[in-house]
Design an enzyme around this catalytic site. Structure first.
Site, PDB file in Angstrom:
ATOM      1  N   LYS A   1      55.874  49.518  48.593  1.00  0.00           N
ATOM      2  CA  LYS A   1      56.641  49.328  47.371  1.00  0.00           C
ATOM      3  C   LYS A   1      58.126  49.144  47.689  1.00  0.00           C
ATOM      4  CE  LYS A   1      53.731  52.478  44.621  1.00  0.00           C
ATOM      5  NZ  LYS A   1      53.280  51.568  43.549  1.00  0.00           N
TER       6      LYS A   1
ATOM      7  N   ASP B   1      48.366  48.559  47.611  1.00  0.00           N
ATOM      8  CA  ASP B   1      49.064  49.272  46.544  1.00  0.00           C
ATOM      9  C   ASP B   1      48.212  49.359  45.283  1.00  0.00           C
ATOM     10  OD1 ASP B   1      51.118  50.715  45.430  1.00  0.00           O
ATOM     11  OD2 ASP B   1      52.224  48.947  44.741  1.00  0.00           O
TER      12      ASP B   1
ATOM     13  N   ARG C   1      42.326  52.668  42.095  1.00  0.00           N
ATOM     14  CA  ARG C   1      40.990  52.260  41.652  1.00  0.00           C
ATOM     15  C   ARG C   1      39.930  52.512  42.718  1.00  0.00           C
ATOM     16  NH1 ARG C   1      42.893  46.313  40.440  1.00  0.00           N
ATOM     17  NH2 ARG C   1      44.729  47.603  39.962  1.00  0.00           N
TER      18      ARG C   1
END
Length: 499
Positions: free
Chosen positions: A275, A345, A349
């Site tokens: 990020k 990233d 899930r």
């Protein structure tokens, strides 16, 4: 520490602060709510005017969100909070008491205050809402200092003419739910060097030890043996190994079985798809879903709700290293399905898919997963509204009813065949994301749906926006970790239990 909560038919004689209300009646005519003849008599003796007259003089109004302090009476500070229309709802009461207690607890130098909330609470729903609003409004995260800050509020007394069994149950429920939310907030506010998968799992076990909840913690060896390919891949880049916490609450006679699954990424750097620095600062909040699930299980058990609950908290730290998983890797998940990873990233899930598939083996009636899953949901719904995706209209209604009763804001998002088709892969059973950036929250929901057993009701709560309040505090919501979804999950369990 959550303040104690009690119920009284009259204003206690000695309080550090009293919270009254101002409501609008008879075509916007303001009326003071909650004062007493004794309080008015004492106020007139000291100041020469009634409490209502003083409230008007200092500018107290019925507008929701307003709080005005009145001159103190023998050391007791009086506060007046705006209630809006006199026909209040539980959510209005919860928000108003939250505003009032934030103002009281936010005074300079206060500690261990006893506070009376007098708003003419006439039924159990309003009593519970006022209790939750007051306790949650008084919340303060204890800074990590050499010398701890004093507790601002230690006792809240709700004044109500109703003190029957239903009212007492409402007070007990408000205290239980608020304590759970406090814990969820404390966990989400804890720095990531102190809260990591192993320490988080240990903290969960300690928090649940006094309840009739069985706790099992799967370490990295057990995860490997069990085939949890998603959790292991995400946690593989960190020296702090992942964990899966399984919690089981099974009261005798329960006929409904609820499964809860929470995302517990204790810090998310983005992995190899790292990020930008500005987006990484708040990533300690990426375990908010797991915090909500663990806290909700504790509250459900403490309240003695007659519903079976099996819960999973999937914990991992997503960091870049020589052992990190990569974009393009093909992972074999817990249920045997293979996934082409499209972005390191999009790790949440993957851990959730393993945990949902495992929850499905417990044969629940309903699976609800909670996760700070997508920035796309924040783009769609903003910072205060969570997303809801389900596989059936009845499930949607059930979750939305629970959220409304709890005073939490969720909005249903669609799950379409077009979004499901975004997951097609040429090298595995599916991709973990779509081929473009559009509808990311929906694609993530479609991915999670693939791990729900056929015939099982399922709901996904994306709390990426409301899990952290980056703006100023409002109502009973503080700045920082909010503990969102705890109240909704407890309300849902109550519905399934027939309460």
């Amino acid at each position: 520490m959550c303040p104690d909560l009690s119920l009284s038919t009259s204003l206690p004689k000695r309080q550090d602060a009293v919270l009254l209300g101002m409501a609008s009646i008879n075509k916007d005519e303001p009326a003071l709510v909650g004062t007493s003849p004794e309080l008015d008599k004492a106020y007139q003796k000291t100041f020469g005017v009634t409490v209502a007259a003083m409230a008007t003089a200092v500018g107290a109004v019925a507008k929701q969100g307003t709080v005005k302090a009145l001159p103190a009476l023998d050391g007791t500070r009086l506060f007046v909070v705006g209630l809006g229309d006199a026909d209040v709802t539980p959510d209005v009461v919860r928000t108003a008491t939250g505003n009032g207690l934030r103002a009281i607890a936010g005074q300079e130098g206060v500690e261990k205050l006893s506070v009376a909330v007098s708003l003419e609470l006439s039924d159990p729903e309003l009593i519970q809402a006022a209790g939750e609003g007051a306790l949650l409004g008084a919340y303060r995260f204890a800074p990590l200092k050499a010398e701890a800050d004093p507790v601002a509020v230690h006792l809240v007394t709700l004044v109500s003419p109703v003190t029957n069994a239903a009212a007492k149950d409402a007070v007990a429920t408000a205290a239980i739910v608020s304590e759970a939310v406090y814990q969820a907030r404390n966990w989400t506010n804890t720095p990531p060097n102190l809260l990591y998968p192993e320490s988080f799992a240990n903290a969960a076990r300690a928090f649940l030890k006094d309840q009739k909840v069985t706790v099992e913690v799967l370490d990295e060896k057990a995860l490997e043996k069990g085939g949890y390919g998603g959790i292991l891949a995400v946690g593989g880049g960190s020296s702090r190994a992942p964990r899966l916490v399984r919690m089981s609450y099974a009261p005798r006679g329960a006929t409904a079985h609820l499964a809860l699954v929470g995302k517990g990424i204790t810090f998310d750097s983005g992995g190899l798809d790292i990020k930008p620095a500005g987006q990484m600062a708040g990533m300690k909040y990426d375990m908010s879903g797991a915090a909500a699930v663990i806290a909700a299980v504790q509250a459900i058990a403490a309240a003695g709700l007659n519903v079976k609950v099996t819960a999973y908290a999937a914990m991992a730290e997503n960091l870049p290293s020589g052992t990190s998983y990569r974009s393009g890797d093909v992972l074999t998940m817990f249920d045997g399905q293979t996934v082409e990873n499209y972005n390191t990233d999009a790790e949440g899930r993957l851990v959730m898919a393993d945990a949902i598939a495992r929850a499905g083996q417990d044969s629940p009636d309903l699976i609800v997963d909670v996760a700070t899953l997508t920035g796309a949901c924040m783009v769609a719904l903003g910072l205060r509204t969570g997303g809801l995706i389900t596989n059936g209209e009845e499930t949607s209604d059930l979750l939305l009813d629970a959220a409304e009763a709890a005073g939490e804001d969720f909005w249903e998002l669609p799950l379409t065949e077009h979004m499901r088709n975004q997951l097609k892969s040429t090298v595995a059973d599916m991709r973990s994301g779509g081929s473009n950036r559009w509808g990311g929250a929906l694609v993530a929901g479609a991915f999670l749906e693939r791990f729900v057993p056929e015939g099982v009701s399922w709901a996904h709560l994306d709390i990426a926006g409301p899990a952290e309040n980056v703006e100023e505090a409002y109502g009973c919501t503080p700045k920082g970790g909010t503990g969102v979804a705890v109240r909704t999950l407890v309300a849902l369990a109550g519905q399934l239990a027939g309460r």
